[in-house]
Design a protein around this motif. Structure first.
Motif, mmCIF file in Angstrom:
data_model
loop_
_atom_site.group_PDB
_atom_site.id
_atom_site.type_symbol
_atom_site.label_atom_id
_atom_site.label_comp_id
_atom_site.label_asym_id
_atom_site.label_seq_id
_atom_site.Cartn_x
_atom_site.Cartn_y
_atom_site.Cartn_z
ATOM 1 N N UNK A 153 8.465 3.750 -8.781
ATOM 2 C CA UNK A 153 7.501 4.849 -8.639
ATOM 3 C C UNK A 153 6.282 4.400 -7.835
ATOM 4 N N UNK A 154 5.836 3.162 -8.083
ATOM 5 C CA UNK A 154 4.680 2.640 -7.352
ATOM 6 C C UNK A 154 4.992 2.524 -5.857
ATOM 7 N N UNK A 155 6.148 1.952 -5.519
ATOM 8 C CA UNK A 155 6.506 1.771 -4.117
ATOM 9 C C UNK A 155 6.703 3.115 -3.411
ATOM 10 N N UNK A 156 7.198 4.117 -4.150
ATOM 11 C CA UNK A 156 7.420 5.435 -3.557
ATOM 12 C C UNK A 156 6.109 6.157 -3.264
ATOM 13 N N UNK A 157 5.126 6.008 -4.170
ATOM 14 C CA UNK A 157 3.922 6.846 -4.098
ATOM 15 C C UNK A 157 2.638 6.105 -3.729
ATOM 16 N N UNK A 158 2.605 4.791 -3.954
ATOM 17 C CA UNK A 158 1.328 4.080 -3.847
ATOM 18 C C UNK A 158 1.305 2.930 -2.847
ATOM 19 N N UNK A 159 2.440 2.543 -2.310
ATOM 20 C CA UNK A 159 2.512 1.283 -1.558
ATOM 21 C C UNK A 159 2.325 1.430 -0.051
ATOM 22 N N UNK A 160 1.958 2.616 0.415
ATOM 23 C CA UNK A 160 1.755 2.791 1.847
ATOM 24 C C UNK A 160 0.685 1.850 2.394
ATOM 25 N N UNK A 161 -0.396 1.685 1.639
ATOM 26 C CA UNK A 161 -1.478 0.793 2.061
ATOM 27 C C UNK A 161 -0.949 -0.631 2.265
ATOM 28 N N UNK A 162 -0.068 -1.062 1.373
ATOM 29 C CA UNK A 162 0.460 -2.423 1.405
ATOM 30 C C UNK A 162 1.318 -2.646 2.655
ATOM 31 N N UNK A 163 2.101 -1.629 3.002
ATOM 32 C CA UNK A 163 2.979 -1.747 4.166
ATOM 33 C C UNK A 163 2.179 -1.889 5.452
ATOM 34 N N UNK A 164 1.151 -1.074 5.627
ATOM 35 C CA UNK A 164 0.395 -1.147 6.888
ATOM 36 C C UNK A 164 -0.522 -2.364 6.915
ATOM 37 N N UNK A 165 -1.088 -2.766 5.772
ATOM 38 C CA UNK A 165 -1.941 -3.949 5.752
ATOM 39 C C UNK A 165 -1.124 -5.229 5.952
ATOM 40 N N UNK A 166 0.148 -5.181 5.620
ATOM 41 C CA UNK A 166 1.029 -6.335 5.805
ATOM 42 C C UNK A 166 1.578 -6.434 7.222
ATOM 43 N N UNK A 167 1.350 -5.384 8.030
ATOM 44 C CA UNK A 167 1.934 -5.372 9.378
ATOM 45 C C UNK A 167 0.897 -5.126 10.473
ATOM 46 N N UNK A 168 -0.019 -4.156 10.254
ATOM 47 C CA UNK A 168 -0.967 -3.770 11.312
ATOM 48 C C UNK A 168 -2.410 -3.692 10.787
ATOM 49 N N UNK A 169 -2.928 -4.747 10.166
ATOM 50 C CA UNK A 169 -4.299 -4.671 9.642
ATOM 51 C C UNK A 169 -5.347 -4.474 10.735
ATOM 52 N N UNK A 170 -5.094 -4.992 11.930
ATOM 53 C CA UNK A 170 -6.066 -4.834 13.017
ATOM 54 C C UNK A 170 -6.249 -3.362 13.380
ATOM 55 N N UNK A 171 -5.143 -2.613 13.399
ATOM 56 C CA UNK A 171 -5.221 -1.191 13.741
ATOM 57 C C UNK A 171 -6.100 -0.440 12.745
ATOM 58 N N UNK A 172 -5.921 -0.729 11.484
ATOM 59 C CA UNK A 172 -6.737 -0.097 10.448
ATOM 60 C C UNK A 172 -8.209 -0.479 10.558
ATOM 61 N N UNK A 173 -8.466 -1.715 10.951
ATOM 62 C CA UNK A 173 -9.820 -2.267 10.889
ATOM 63 C C UNK A 173 -10.811 -1.482 11.740
ATOM 64 N N UNK A 174 -10.386 -0.940 12.874
ATOM 65 C CA UNK A 174 -11.331 -0.245 13.759
ATOM 66 C C UNK A 174 -11.999 0.931 13.052
ATOM 67 N N UNK A 175 -11.205 1.805 12.486
ATOM 68 C CA UNK A 175 -11.763 2.990 11.837
ATOM 69 C C UNK A 175 -12.527 2.665 10.574
ATOM 70 N N UNK A 176 -11.975 1.769 9.747
ATOM 71 C CA UNK A 176 -12.604 1.465 8.464
ATOM 72 C C UNK A 176 -13.895 0.674 8.635
#
Length: 368
Positions: A223-246
């Motif tokens: 249930x956690x991976x289905x509903x809550x783990x999106x943040x983990x997937x992108x932070x584990x692969x593309x943290x630089x992309x997220x960093x600009x906006x945040x």
């Protein structure tokens, strides 16, 4: 090792205030709360920040403690260091995770410094709370995983502060770092205390002889991976992309990490001030991108851990996410203390400081 004072420039505060006032709000996408932090909730946080929050509160709070900085392996490390008040003191390093900070543990400092009475003796703790590299006031030089940070934390305790033996406690990423410290430096770890043990891949991959508590864990994890783990997937692969906006938008930062404060903590246990203080610390130190990078480092090059021989205490707060099976904990750790607490979630010590303090003391009584 230098003692420092935390100071946030008034110009920076005004710039942040202007950014908050100039927010370009998105349209509400759905009445389903599972799609992210609600627009109304984020607006309430912004309104409180602009109109009710003491803009000096973060500095005041941190500066009531002794703050230090030092260099270990060319890595600048910030830490709070407070000595216990009793004649007998036990060194205790407390390790935070993401998306929290040193603020996870500042509410428990005074009570741990006061300590407890045991067998006619007054015992207290020397408290060390470091900012993990890439978080807060600890700088980011290069990407580090849990094992590499464990080496730095060991050197902080052993070489910088001259403790031959100490207790380590951690939650979230801090739990992982603490476990690597116990695995690599068993002669120095007097005790290992955990409030979670991370994602238990061995149980998730197990197909035969699955116990009832392991089955519950697999269901909850699914249930956690289905509903809550999106943040983990992108932070584990593309943290630089997220960093600009945040890093540029305080409201984006509020929504990204604030959502975790709401969904991972116990029912209404984190105050608005606690939430803003943590977000403000990420904003001031420009550390959201560097903090997320640890997910990439752990996902791509973290060595396997294995069973741990150090005396271990596990305190499970039942409103936390993905509560581990007791059978697994018992098989992988030298478990001398275990307790389930009915109140509190993922950010244990900031949510329920008295309960967390009691758990530390109860564990320590088992190993001294």
């Amino acid at each position: 090792m230098n003692e420092i004072t935390i100071k946030i420039d008034e110009i920076e505060k005004k710039e942040l205030e202007d950014k908050l006032k100039a927010t370009r709000w998105p349209q509400r996408l759905s009445r389903n709360k599972d799609v992210g932090l609600e627009v109304e909730t984020v607006k309430r946080i912004v309104d409180f920040w602009l109109n009710d929050y003491d803009w000096n509160a973060l500095e005041k709070h941190l500066n009531q403690f002794r703050n230090f900085s030092t260099y270990i392996n060319k890595q600048k490390i910030h830490f709070i260091y407070e000595k216990g008040k009793a004649n007998i003191t036990i060194p205790l390093i407390l390790l935070h995770g993401w998306p929290d900070s040193i603020l996870r543990y500042t509410k428990v400092i005074e009570n741990l410094k006061e300590g407890f009475e045991y067998n006619g003796k007054n015992i207290s703790f020397d408290i060390i709370i470091p900012s993990i590299p890439g978080f807060g006031f600890s700088e980011f030089n290069k990407g580090l995983n849990n094992e590499e940070i464990a080496n730095i934390m060991y050197l902080l305790m052993h070489s910088e502060l001259n403790y031959d033996e100490f207790i380590v406690s951690g939650g979230d990423i801090g739990s992982g770092i603490a476990r690597y410290m116990a695995k690599k430096y068993p002669n120095s770890i007097k005790g290992l205390h955990l409030t979670d043990i991370g994602i238990v891949k061995d149980v998730l991959q197990k197909n035969k002889g699955v116990t009832e508590d392991e089955l519950k864990y697999k269901k909850r994890a699914s249930e956690f991976f289905d509903k809550e783990a999106g943040y983990m997937n992108i932070q584990s692969t593309k943290p630089q992309t997220l960093a600009y906006g945040l890093n540029d938008s305080p409201v984006a930062l509020i929504s990204w990490i604030g959502e975790k404060y709401y969904s991972w903590s116990g029912y209404n246990l984190l105050s608005m001030k606690d939430i803003i203080n943590n977000i403000y610390l990420y904003w001031h130190t420009k550390s959201i991108g560097t903090s997320m990078n640890i997910y990439l480092e752990n996902a791509t090059r973290l060595p396997q851990l294995g069973a741990i021989d150090s005396k271990t205490g596990v305190s499970i707060f039942t409103e936390d996410i993905m509560i581990p099976p007791y059978s697994y904990i018992q098989s992988q750790y030298n478990l001398v203390y275990f307790n389930e607490i009915g109140q509190g979630g993922h950010f244990t010590a900031i949510e329920s400081p008295d309960l967390f303090t009691n758990e530390i003391i109860n564990f320590v009584k088992r190993i001294i």
